[in-house]
Write an enzyme that holds these catalytic residues in place. Structure first.
Site, mmCIF file in Angstrom:
data_model
loop_
_atom_site.group_PDB
_atom_site.id
_atom_site.type_symbol
_atom_site.label_atom_id
_atom_site.label_comp_id
_atom_site.label_asym_id
_atom_site.label_seq_id
_atom_site.Cartn_x
_atom_site.Cartn_y
_atom_site.Cartn_z
ATOM 1 C CB SER A 174 -0.962 -0.029 1.185
ATOM 2 O OG SER A 174 -1.927 0.987 1.073
ATOM 3 C CG ASP A 271 -5.944 -1.411 -4.748
ATOM 4 O OD1 ASP A 271 -6.575 -0.704 -3.943
ATOM 5 O OD2 ASP A 271 -4.834 -1.904 -4.489
ATOM 6 C CG HIS A 339 -5.229 -2.266 -0.717
ATOM 7 N ND1 HIS A 339 -4.749 -1.555 -1.791
ATOM 8 C CD2 HIS A 339 -4.622 -1.756 0.374
ATOM 9 C CE1 HIS A 339 -3.890 -0.644 -1.362
ATOM 10 N NE2 HIS A 339 -3.796 -0.754 -0.046
#
Length: 422
Positions: A174, A271, A339
């Site tokens: 991330s 995502d 994600h």
């Protein structure tokens, strides 16, 4: 613009169900004791930290460094709030971290990296380890020192054996995956010239995309972040001196062109972070027309699916040059609503892990790193992939960092995969 909105935390809280609790590897925190003299401190002035599990056997001289993720803050108010949490201070962090997935020490669960020195770099600056500035109004102080934190941790690890690395992989999830784009080439400069050094971004290919209202929500957010935290001077100079506006070089799609170190991009074409906060942020859907679609992709209308397919196309277009011309690069772009997939054993390597062309993420990354095969895997469009672990959000009450969504229930054989907090 939504103040502090993108300061949302993204963290794997528990291991996948495929690992029993007694098998979990817990690794203690190490504070970087001399960091303060370098000005390398968290938002609140606390010392930065990492978790190191030593390598052994044939992996004793190999290193894997994983940037922790956790959103960003782009204004004083949201950064002040962040400084009171584990995202801005080591004082509030768990002192023990679970190492799983790519950080696991189990050969059957992580065959290529299990015996490497594995390090998790804790995230406490709010700018993907890239800022260098300070705010002080006489009442409150904020230290935007991500770049110094990065250097202080690297220098500390060099004294613990990183300076003798044979192989090294810099990775992140991330906001940590974005940090990998920003620091990849710099990482190679610290290591022996004989070392094999490569980089991996997981869920960090954040697109410079307009939202459904045709506003540049994420671009505006990142521009404010770059200015507030003094990031521009730490961005790639070849990029910032190019035809792009300097602040755009915080976006991976523009920085990637100038990275010379071999790079692997692991991302979902759908995502969920980008779906919910870049493509369809609350400011672009005030009447909640997308709420059902966000809760369950199978509830999306045909027109919403068309928009999601357009977002996938935009991501693939941004990666087209890399796909066609990068001889040392790797890709794994699946069509799951997820994600970050490298730190969860469920998605990294398990009996029912997501696959593209019958290859797991672990296999794809290993094949690329060790040059066993060319690895550029791109999935078919949703909903064709039946191996996905689609992480469906359960919206909870607002928090001081923005809206908190707990990602819990996957569309995958009726199973439940707990552990994601956005």
């Amino acid at each position: 613009m939504e103040k502090g909105f993108f300061a949302i935390s993204l963290l794997l809280l528990t291991c996948a169900q495929s690992i029993r609790s007694e098998e979990r590897l817990l690794v203690n925190m190490t504070l970087v004791k001399n960091a303060a003299v370098q000005g390398a401190v968290c938002l609140d002035g606390s010392l930065p930290a990492y978790h190191l599990h030593p390598g052994f056997g044939s992996g004793a001289h190999n290193w894997l460094l994983q940037f922790e993720g956790g959103g960003w803050c782009n204004d004083v108010a949201s950064c002040l709030e962040r400084a009171k949490t584990r995202r801005g201070s080591t004082r509030f962090m768990n002192k023990w971290e679970v190492f799983s997935g790519i950080l696991s020490n189990n050969m059957s669960l992580n065959p290529d990296f299990y015996n490497w020195n594995r390090v998790k770099l804790r995230y406490c600056d709010g700018a993907s380890f890239a800022g260098d500035g300070k705010f002080d109004n006489g009442t409150n102080s904020l230290y935007f020192r991500g770049q110094r934190i990065w250097k202080a941790i690297i220098l500390d690890l060099l004294s613990r054996g990183l300076n003798q690395a044979d192989k090294a992989l810099l990775s992140g999830c991330s906001a940590g995956g974005l940090a990998t784009f920003l620091h990849c080439d710099n990482f190679t400069q610290f290591l022996p010239k004989t070392a094999s050094v490569k980089c991996l971004s997981d869920g960090g290919f954040f697109l410079d995309a307009k939202d459904i209202s045709l506003n540049h929500t994420i671009r505006s957010f990142f521009e404010n972040l770059v200015v507030l935290q003094g990031v521009e001077k730490n961005l790639d100079r070849n990029c910032t001196s190019s035809r792009y506006y300097p602040n755009l070089c915080f976006f991976p799609q523009y920085a990637l062109t100038y990275i010379t170190t071999p790079f692997f991009i692991l991302n979902s074409a759908y995502d969920v972070y980008q779906f919910h906060h870049i493509l369809v942020p609350p400011s672009a859907d005030l009447r909640g027309h997308w709420n059902r679609c966000k809760l369950n992709p199978s509830s999306c209308t045909p027109s919403q699916i068309t928009i999601l397919q357009g977002f996938r196309y935009e991501m693939l277009e941004a990666l087209k040059f890399f796909f066609e011309y990068s001889r040392e690069g790797g890709l794994f772009i699946n069509s799951c609503f997820s994600h970050c997939q490298s730190e969860s054993q469920d998605t990294w390597l398990a009996a029912d892990s997501p696959r593209v062309h019958n290859k797991t993420i672990s296999e794809a990354v290993g094949d690329w790193y060790f040059e066993r095969n060319v690895t550029k895997e791109i999935d078919c469009p949703y909903p064709c992939d039946t191996t996905c672990h689609n992480i469906i959000p359960q919206v909870s009450a607002p928090t001081q960092l923005g809206i908190s969504d707990t990602y819990a229930v996957p569309e995958h054989g009726g199973r439940r995969t707990d552990g994601w907090l956005l």
